[in-house]
Design a protein around this motif. Sequence first.
Motif, PDB file in Angstrom:
ATOM      1  N   ASP A  98       0.810  -1.217   0.000  1.00  9.29           N
ATOM      2  CA  ASP A  98       0.000   0.000   0.000  1.00  9.29           C
ATOM      3  C   ASP A  98       0.842   1.266   0.000  1.00  9.29           C
ATOM      4  OD1 ASP A  98      -2.712  -0.924  -0.070  1.00  9.29           O
ATOM      5  OD2 ASP A  98      -2.426  -1.718   1.941  1.00  9.29           O
ATOM      6  N   PHE A  99       2.133   1.109  -0.215  1.00  9.06           N
ATOM      7  CA  PHE A  99       3.027   2.262  -0.356  1.00  9.06           C
ATOM      8  C   PHE A  99       3.849   2.153  -1.635  1.00  9.06           C
ATOM      9  CE2 PHE A  99       2.011   1.726   4.079  1.00  9.06           C
ATOM     10  CZ  PHE A  99       1.708   3.021   4.485  1.00  9.06           C
ATOM     11  N   MET A 100       3.376   1.295  -2.562  1.00 10.92           N
ATOM     12  CA  MET A 100       4.103   1.055  -3.803  1.00 10.92           C
ATOM     13  C   MET A 100       3.305   1.546  -5.001  1.00 10.92           C
ATOM     14  SD  MET A 100       5.488  -2.810  -3.136  1.00 10.92           S
ATOM     15  CE  MET A 100       5.841  -2.937  -4.876  1.00 10.92           C
ATOM     16  N   THR A 101       3.981   2.208  -5.920  1.00 11.63           N
ATOM     17  CA  THR A 101       3.345   2.613  -7.172  1.00 11.63           C
ATOM     18  C   THR A 101       4.185   2.127  -8.349  1.00 11.63           C
ATOM     19  OG1 THR A 101       4.448   4.769  -7.063  1.00 11.63           O
ATOM     20  CG2 THR A 101       2.187   4.644  -6.229  1.00 11.63           C
ATOM     21  N   PHE A 102       3.480   1.779  -9.415  1.00 11.84           N
ATOM     22  CA  PHE A 102       4.122   1.298 -10.633  1.00 11.84           C
ATOM     23  C   PHE A 102       4.665   2.487 -11.410  1.00 11.84           C
ATOM     24  CE2 PHE A 102       3.413  -0.440 -15.104  1.00 11.84           C
ATOM     25  CZ  PHE A 102       4.563  -1.221 -15.084  1.00 11.84           C
ATOM     26  N   ASN A 103       5.967   2.432 -11.699  1.00  8.09           N
ATOM     27  CA  ASN A 103       6.628   3.545 -12.367  1.00  8.09           C
ATOM     28  C   ASN A 103       7.393   2.988 -13.569  1.00  8.09           C
ATOM     29  OD1 ASN A 103       7.498   6.232 -12.706  1.00  8.09           O
ATOM     30  ND2 ASN A 103       9.437   5.785 -11.675  1.00  8.09           N
ATOM     31  N   PRO A 104       6.724   2.809 -14.715  1.00  9.22           N
ATOM     32  CA  PRO A 104       7.344   2.113 -15.852  1.00  9.22           C
ATOM     33  C   PRO A 104       8.496   2.876 -16.484  1.00  9.22           C
ATOM     34  CG  PRO A 104       5.218   3.018 -16.461  1.00  9.22           C
ATOM     35  CD  PRO A 104       5.352   3.226 -14.993  1.00  9.22           C
ATOM     36  N   ARG A 105       9.326   2.086 -17.202  1.00 12.24           N
ATOM     37  CA  ARG A 105      10.447   2.598 -17.993  1.00 12.24           C
ATOM     38  C   ARG A 105      11.495   3.321 -17.153  1.00 12.24           C
ATOM     39  NH1 ARG A 105       6.050   3.165 -21.081  1.00 12.24           N
ATOM     40  NH2 ARG A 105       5.680   5.301 -20.469  1.00 12.24           N
ATOM     41  N   THR A 106      11.737   2.853 -15.953  1.00  9.42           N
ATOM     42  CA  THR A 106      12.901   3.301 -15.182  1.00  9.42           C
ATOM     43  C   THR A 106      13.586   2.054 -14.662  1.00  9.42           C
ATOM     44  OG1 THR A 106      11.614   3.459 -13.157  1.00  9.42           O
ATOM     45  CG2 THR A 106      11.848   5.466 -14.460  1.00  9.42           C
ATOM     46  N   THR A 162       9.293  -0.949 -11.146  1.00  9.90           N
ATOM     47  CA  THR A 162       9.234  -0.873 -12.604  1.00  9.90           C
ATOM     48  C   THR A 162       8.728  -2.186 -13.200  1.00  9.90           C
ATOM     49  OG1 THR A 162      11.426  -1.774 -13.038  1.00  9.90           O
ATOM     50  CG2 THR A 162      11.319   0.578 -12.481  1.00  9.90           C
ATOM     51  N   GLU A 163       8.652  -2.195 -14.533  1.00 15.20           N
ATOM     52  CA  GLU A 163       8.278  -3.423 -15.243  1.00 15.20           C
ATOM     53  C   GLU A 163       9.205  -4.576 -14.881  1.00 15.20           C
ATOM     54  OE1 GLU A 163       7.902  -0.315 -18.684  1.00 15.20           O
ATOM     55  OE2 GLU A 163       9.051  -0.531 -16.832  1.00 15.20           O
ATOM     56  N   TYR A 164      10.447  -4.253 -14.574  1.00  8.45           N
ATOM     57  CA  TYR A 164      11.415  -5.309 -14.341  1.00  8.45           C
ATOM     58  C   TYR A 164      11.066  -6.144 -13.111  1.00  8.45           C
ATOM     59  CZ  TYR A 164      15.890  -7.528 -15.160  1.00  8.45           C
ATOM     60  OH  TYR A 164      16.870  -8.435 -15.462  1.00  8.45           O
ATOM     61  N   ALA A 165      10.585  -5.477 -12.046  1.00 10.78           N
ATOM     62  CA  ALA A 165      10.163  -6.215 -10.856  1.00 10.78           C
ATOM     63  C   ALA A 165       9.012  -7.151 -11.200  1.00 10.78           C
ATOM     64  CB  ALA A 165       9.746  -5.242  -9.757  1.00 10.78           C
ATOM     65  N   VAL A 166       8.091  -6.676 -12.029  1.00 11.54           N
ATOM     66  CA  VAL A 166       6.947  -7.493 -12.435  1.00 11.54           C
ATOM     67  C   VAL A 166       7.417  -8.662 -13.294  1.00 11.54           C
ATOM     68  CG1 VAL A 166       4.690  -7.486 -13.560  1.00 11.54           C
ATOM     69  CG2 VAL A 166       5.492  -5.435 -12.366  1.00 11.54           C
ATOM     70  N   ASP A 167       8.348  -8.401 -14.212  1.00 13.48           N
ATOM     71  CA  ASP A 167       8.898  -9.463 -15.059  1.00 13.48           C
ATOM     72  C   ASP A 167       9.508 -10.576 -14.214  1.00 13.48           C
ATOM     73  OD1 ASP A 167       8.214  -7.988 -17.287  1.00 13.48           O
ATOM     74  OD2 ASP A 167      10.237  -7.220 -17.635  1.00 13.48           O
ATOM     75  N   LEU A 168      10.305 -10.178 -13.238  1.00 13.45           N
ATOM     76  CA  LEU A 168      10.996 -11.167 -12.416  1.00 13.45           C
ATOM     77  C   LEU A 168      10.025 -11.951 -11.539  1.00 13.45           C
ATOM     78  CD1 LEU A 168      14.211  -9.168 -11.483  1.00 13.45           C
ATOM     79  CD2 LEU A 168      14.171 -11.437 -12.504  1.00 13.45           C
ATOM     80  N   LEU A 169       9.056 -11.254 -10.966  1.00 17.78           N
ATOM     81  CA  LEU A 169       8.056 -11.932 -10.146  1.00 17.78           C
ATOM     82  C   LEU A 169       7.286 -12.969 -10.954  1.00 17.78           C
ATOM     83  CD1 LEU A 169       6.549  -9.049  -7.964  1.00 17.78           C
ATOM     84  CD2 LEU A 169       7.327 -11.261  -7.097  1.00 17.78           C
TER      85      LEU A 169
END
Length: 544
Positions: A98-106, A162-169
């Motif tokens: 609840d303190f995380m926001t998606f910030n793409p392309r970084t 970023t997208e990378y965290a989502v990719d790895l998860l």
Amino acid sequence: MGMNAVFMRFTAAWFLLVFHGPYVRPELFEKFYLEPVNLDVDTGRVVKRVNERFLSVAIDASLVAEEKFVYLLASPKLKTLSSALSPGFLRFGGTKQDFMTFNPRTYHQEYPRNSYGYLGDTCKRLTLPPLLEENLKKQWALQTLLLQQEELKGTYKNVRFTEYAVDLLHSFANCTGLDLIFGLNALLRTKGNSWNSQNAKMLLDYCESRQYNMSWELGNEPNSYQKKAGFRVDGYQLGLDFDHLRKILSKSKLYKSSGLYGPDISQPRDHRRDLLEGFLESGAEAINACTWHHYYVNGRDTSLEDFLDPDVLDMLATKTQEVLETVDLVSPGKRVWLGETSSAYGGGALGLSDTFAAGFMWLDKLGLGAKLGLDVVIRQVLIGSGTYHLVDNNLDPLPDYWLSVLYKKLVGPEVLNASVLSTLGPRRRLRVYCHCTNKKSANYKRGAFTLFALNLSKSTAKINLPSHLANSSAEAFVLEAPEAGEQGLLSRSVKLNGLVLKMVDDQTLPELQGVPLHTGDPLSLPGFSFAFYVLSQAQAAACH
């Protein structure tokens, strides 16, 4: 029992009282009173049936407090350990979500994107180089201390991923056979205090563009928003927020039928029950299962005695019944999950929640939770901050990990009714549960069932099987502390049938083999231990 035997036992009890005083621990009595007990088990019918992913695990969102630590999910050792817990859900969530926001392309320049993580990558390519892994593990050990301080202070920093965290998860879940549940931030609010879905839509669009199959949650422990963020969200509004998310998902080709779980409230207390009722009134149709969280004790003021106390273990039944009654009243038939659970809240109990002693709470929760009708139990945490993890900061398995793997191997989803015929006095400290044996991962014939038992007493327990099962072949998997006494209970290793369990190498688990028992003998369970007994030729009608 003859008068002489009664007199001798009375004399022994008197002796203890005289020489040890009135505050003698119950276990001291039990070595005089613990006799063989008779097991009653109904093999003719299934009383409950849980999800095949009943035992599931979480990755705490704190892992992404600095995104470089998500690279630990590319460790060959962690992938090996996690694969043994499949099938299961992999929840990514917790306080930090609840303190995380998606910030793409970084992206972190230190770790270029083209090294790992593309959807098309094979699982072999998702591999962390050994030198980098060692460096990250050292840094993670320091990071966990900072996260614990944040938890103690109750002030939480905002985090971008970023997208990378989502990719790895997603790659990690996909490569280990686990089904990812991603927790969205519910503290992103509009001026009218409804959920602001803009950031979530951005994340959903990205995941859909990569064809990532996954499920969703929205928010973590909304009952604590006042404490964490300075404002409240009432249950009815929370239900509307989930309904809003479900409508977004329904417009997606990929996610229109995906799972949505919530509201992930803490166990019933004060206004939490009202919050759950309000949520279900407006949001029950949006969710696939109702989730709540359970911990037995406060990690900052608990003790070893609490971990071995049947009264503490029985608290789960009281809280579960409250939740089940509330859900059944407002939304009959809705499945109920323990969406996050472990031994002690506040990050766990230091020196207890990652030791052999924690297994008593964990195994009893699995047995009692299934018997009560919970559909899924998600363990906090596979890897993350705190001391209740299954895998330590060096990515080595802890006792509850081995217990979880044995449960997966031996225990099926069909729950049978089992009990000892007397639960008075010291016999309360012997707890038994029974399921059909897992037909998918264990090489046993149909009709086999698995009894698992906990001995919270100092003395060996003897369990007599019912007469119609006494001649069935039985195999024992007995888990004990590596040494006797309190120090053994506080150990971070565990013995299976006398041998300490450890990985063969970073990509190989040992064979978890049982020991055949003599037909007709009582089952023997050493003091302060737990075990699985597979009755391979029981011909249980419920298990065919």
